[in-house]
Enzyme design. Structure first.
Site, PDB file in Angstrom:
ATOM      1  N   ASP A 272       0.837  -1.197   0.000  1.00  0.00           N
ATOM      2  CA  ASP A 272       0.000   0.000   0.000  1.00  0.00           C
ATOM      3  C   ASP A 272       0.875   1.252   0.000  1.00  0.00           C
ATOM      4  O   ASP A 272       1.333   1.702   1.051  1.00  0.00           O
ATOM      5  CB  ASP A 272      -0.924  -0.010   1.228  1.00  0.00           C
ATOM      6  CG  ASP A 272      -1.842   1.210   1.269  1.00  0.00           C
ATOM      7  OD1 ASP A 272      -1.906   1.946   0.259  1.00  0.00           O
ATOM      8  OD2 ASP A 272      -2.499   1.415   2.319  1.00  0.00           O
ATOM      9  N   LYS A 279       1.700   7.981   0.420  1.00  0.00           N
ATOM     10  CA  LYS A 279       2.099   8.027   1.833  1.00  0.00           C
ATOM     11  C   LYS A 279       3.469   8.668   1.969  1.00  0.00           C
ATOM     12  O   LYS A 279       4.265   8.636   1.027  1.00  0.00           O
ATOM     13  CB  LYS A 279       2.170   6.595   2.390  1.00  0.00           C
ATOM     14  CG  LYS A 279       0.823   5.920   2.574  1.00  0.00           C
ATOM     15  CD  LYS A 279       1.002   4.519   3.150  1.00  0.00           C
ATOM     16  CE  LYS A 279      -0.336   3.823   3.339  1.00  0.00           C
ATOM     17  NZ  LYS A 279      -1.175   4.452   4.369  1.00  0.00           N
ATOM     18  N   GLU A 351      -7.949   2.583   0.368  1.00  0.00           N
ATOM     19  CA  GLU A 351      -8.174   1.579  -0.672  1.00  0.00           C
ATOM     20  C   GLU A 351      -8.687   0.251  -0.119  1.00  0.00           C
ATOM     21  O   GLU A 351      -9.330  -0.507  -0.841  1.00  0.00           O
ATOM     22  CB  GLU A 351      -6.877   1.338  -1.463  1.00  0.00           C
ATOM     23  CG  GLU A 351      -5.899   0.303  -0.863  1.00  0.00           C
ATOM     24  CD  GLU A 351      -5.373   0.671   0.513  1.00  0.00           C
ATOM     25  OE1 GLU A 351      -5.441   1.874   0.864  1.00  0.00           O
ATOM     26  OE2 GLU A 351      -4.921  -0.211   1.249  1.00  0.00           O
ATOM     27  N   ARG A 353     -11.040  -0.469   2.020  1.00  0.00           N
ATOM     28  CA  ARG A 353     -12.507  -0.546   1.980  1.00  0.00           C
ATOM     29  C   ARG A 353     -13.013  -0.702   0.544  1.00  0.00           C
ATOM     30  O   ARG A 353     -14.067  -1.289   0.314  1.00  0.00           O
ATOM     31  CB  ARG A 353     -13.108   0.682   2.685  1.00  0.00           C
ATOM     32  CG  ARG A 353     -12.699   1.983   2.081  1.00  0.00           C
ATOM     33  CD  ARG A 353     -12.920   3.178   3.018  1.00  0.00           C
ATOM     34  NE  ARG A 353     -11.824   3.364   3.963  1.00  0.00           N
ATOM     35  CZ  ARG A 353     -11.773   4.319   4.879  1.00  0.00           C
ATOM     36  NH1 ARG A 353     -12.783   5.168   5.014  1.00  0.00           N
ATOM     37  NH2 ARG A 353     -10.743   4.427   5.685  1.00  0.00           N
TER      38      ARG A 353
END
Ligand code: BES
Ligand code: MN
Ligand code: ZN
Length: 497
Positions: A272, A279, A351, A353
């Protein structure tokens, strides 16, 4: 490691080392008392001199204790007898295993499981001793060019139970402990693997291997099949990456053919980056752990099959990468989920969910007894509950209670947060049926409220394992949580038909 159960006196054991506990204020446990008697007060002498005070974390290795058959006796501090609870017991077992590993003995007999632990029974003590021992000795060396040098390995552990009549109870506890430990190890290994190895394709390959080993039915859907199902939300995340997505369906059938399955859904983001809402660089490596929900589903199914639990369990794993690219989701994009509901993607880093919602819709066609999803879903959960409790949210209080209870039983605890309708207001969008974020306040709850919009047709619970699936810092590594919780939950369900 080989683990066995035994009853019999500590002074008569022939293993390389016998381990006995000492409480605070130099008070010997029952086994230590017996060693002391057979040695003519040798232990009492040592305790009197103050070499071992029984404080938690202390240990003392003795050689050639008179009247004792085995060469070594390891004393382990237990702390105050009145305060000897589950955590203290687990700490003592961990200290014992560490000390044994340091001495390099290859086998040992532990007289710790027989010590009474508040509110716990012998089978629990044994199960936890197995889990803690395996956890303490776990090393992840798959990616090292050669195995780490140093300590010789502890190959055989024997756990003593007080009486012969308790051997069967001990064996049952050990069997459950071993099955859970194997599931935990699988989950840890998958979590610890780097994102360039543990890709969605790799996860699917591992699921296939597990299926053939454990006798599970398996289906792995590829992009075109996922498209055909209409999983537009899941695919919107997947399309930002060059790695192909997979949707894994695993079925364990331990119950009658027609019996409704418990469905476990695991978030399988193999890395992720945040996507376009990228991030910060610090600790981004830890986002390889964003598939720990998926790993826990595989670990749980492995344990359930090993224990031959009489119930049906189906695992669903949507898996892909979340990457920034010319094809990635952009803030403001609107996607259509499998349910038909549209979603405004205000933050591409929310992302999890987006992939879970389509899996939750898919679950409807399985006519589930209940659905539990497991996901490293929100940083907010780490702020709320730290690294101790898993976040639990549910649309059914009975299911929530079962999971909370299972967490207590397994010492893999969860804590419930409210899922009132009021929170769903934060997800309102001017451009789609809902937004994928609800702002900073109550981030764990609004994430669950989002998922709840796709879980209206069955009893559903959500486990947010963002704070519990792995450890950061010097001891960085997967924990295998919440495999113990899930196995206890399913075992109890199987018991109650
Ligand atoms: N995988 C992360 C959640 C996460 C972050 C777990 C840090 C453990 C440690 C998830 O996909 C995510 O990025 N969530 C966002 C949601 C936000 C954009 C609403 C978060 O928590 O910051
Ligand atoms: Mn994210
Ligand atoms: Zn994520």
């Amino acid at each position: 490691m080989e683990i066995g159960i035994k009853s019999g006196s500590p002074e008569k054991q022939r293993s390389a080392c016998v381990v006995v506990g000492i409480f605070d204020h130099r008070k010997p446990s029952l086994a230590a008392e017996i060693i002391d008697q057979s040695s003519g007060g040798y232990l009492a002498d040592i305790l009197r001199r103050g070499d071992m005070d029984g404080k938690p974390g202390s240990s003392l290795l003795l050689h050639n204790v008179p009247g004792v058959l085995c060469e070594r006796v390891l004393l382990v501090g237990l702390g105050k007898e009145r305060e000897f609870r589950d955590k203290q017991y687990r700490d003592a077992v961990r200290d014992a295993i560490r000390a044994l590993a340091d001495t390099g003995v290859s086998d040992a007999t532990l007289y710790l499981a027989e010590i009474p632990v508040k509110k716990r029974e012998l089978a629990w003590n044994v199960e936890q001793a197995v889990l803690v021992a395996e956890e303490t000795l776990y090393r992840f060396e798959q990616m090292k060019s050669k195995p780490e040098e140093g300590r010789k390995s502890l190959r055989k552990l024997t756990l003593a139970v007080p009486r012969r009549g308790e051997l069967a109870v001990g064996e049952a506890g050990a069997a459950r402990g071993k099955a859970i430990a194997a599931g935990v190890k699988l989950a840890k290994d998958l979590g610890n693997l780097p994102g360039n190895v543990c890709t969605p394709t790799y996860l699917a390959d591992q699921a296939n291997i597990l299926a053939s080993q454990a006798g599970l039915a398996i289906q792995v859907l590829e992009r075109t099949e996922i498209e055909a199902l209409g999983m537009g939300s899941f695919l919107s995340v997947a399309k930002g990456s060059d790695e192909a997505p997979r949707f894994i369906i695993l079925e364990y059938q331990g119950g009658p053919k027609g019996a409704k399955p418990v469905v476990l859904v695991g978030k399988g983001i193999t890395f992720d980056s945040g996507g376009i809402s990228i991030k910060p660089a610090a600790e981004m490596d830890e986002m390889k752990y964003d598939m720990c929900g998926a790993a826990s589903v595989l670990g749980t199914l492995a344990a359930v099959a090993e224990l031959k639990l009489p119930l049906n369990v189906t695992g669903l794993i949507p898996t892909c990468e979340n990457m920034p690219s010319g094809r990635a989701n952009k803030p403001g994009d609107v996607v259509t989920s499998m349910s038909g509901q549209t979603i405004e993607v205000l933050n591409t880093d929310a992302e999890g969910r987006l992939i879970l919602c389509d899996a939750l819709t898919y679950a409807e066609r399985l006519d589930p007894a209940c659905v539990v999803d497991i996901a490293t879903l929100t940083g907010a959960c780490v702020i709320a509950l730290g690294h101790v409790a898993t976040g639990l949210l549910a649309n059914d209080d009975g299911l929530a209670r079962e999971l909370l209870h299972a967490g207590e039983e397994a010492f893999d605890r969860a804590w419930q947060l409210p899922l009132w309708d009021d929170y769903a207001e934060q997800l309102k969008s001017n451009f789609a049926d809902m937004a994928n974020i609800g702002g900073r306040p109550g981030g764990t709850i609004t994430a669950a409220a989002f998922l709840g919009k796709f879980a209206k047709k069955y009893e559903w619970a959500h486990l947010d394992i963002a704070g519990t699936a792995w450890k950061s810092g010097k001891e960085k590594g997967g924990t295998g949580r919440p495999v113990p919780l899930l196995v206890h939950f399913l075992a109890k369900r199987a018991e109650n038909g």
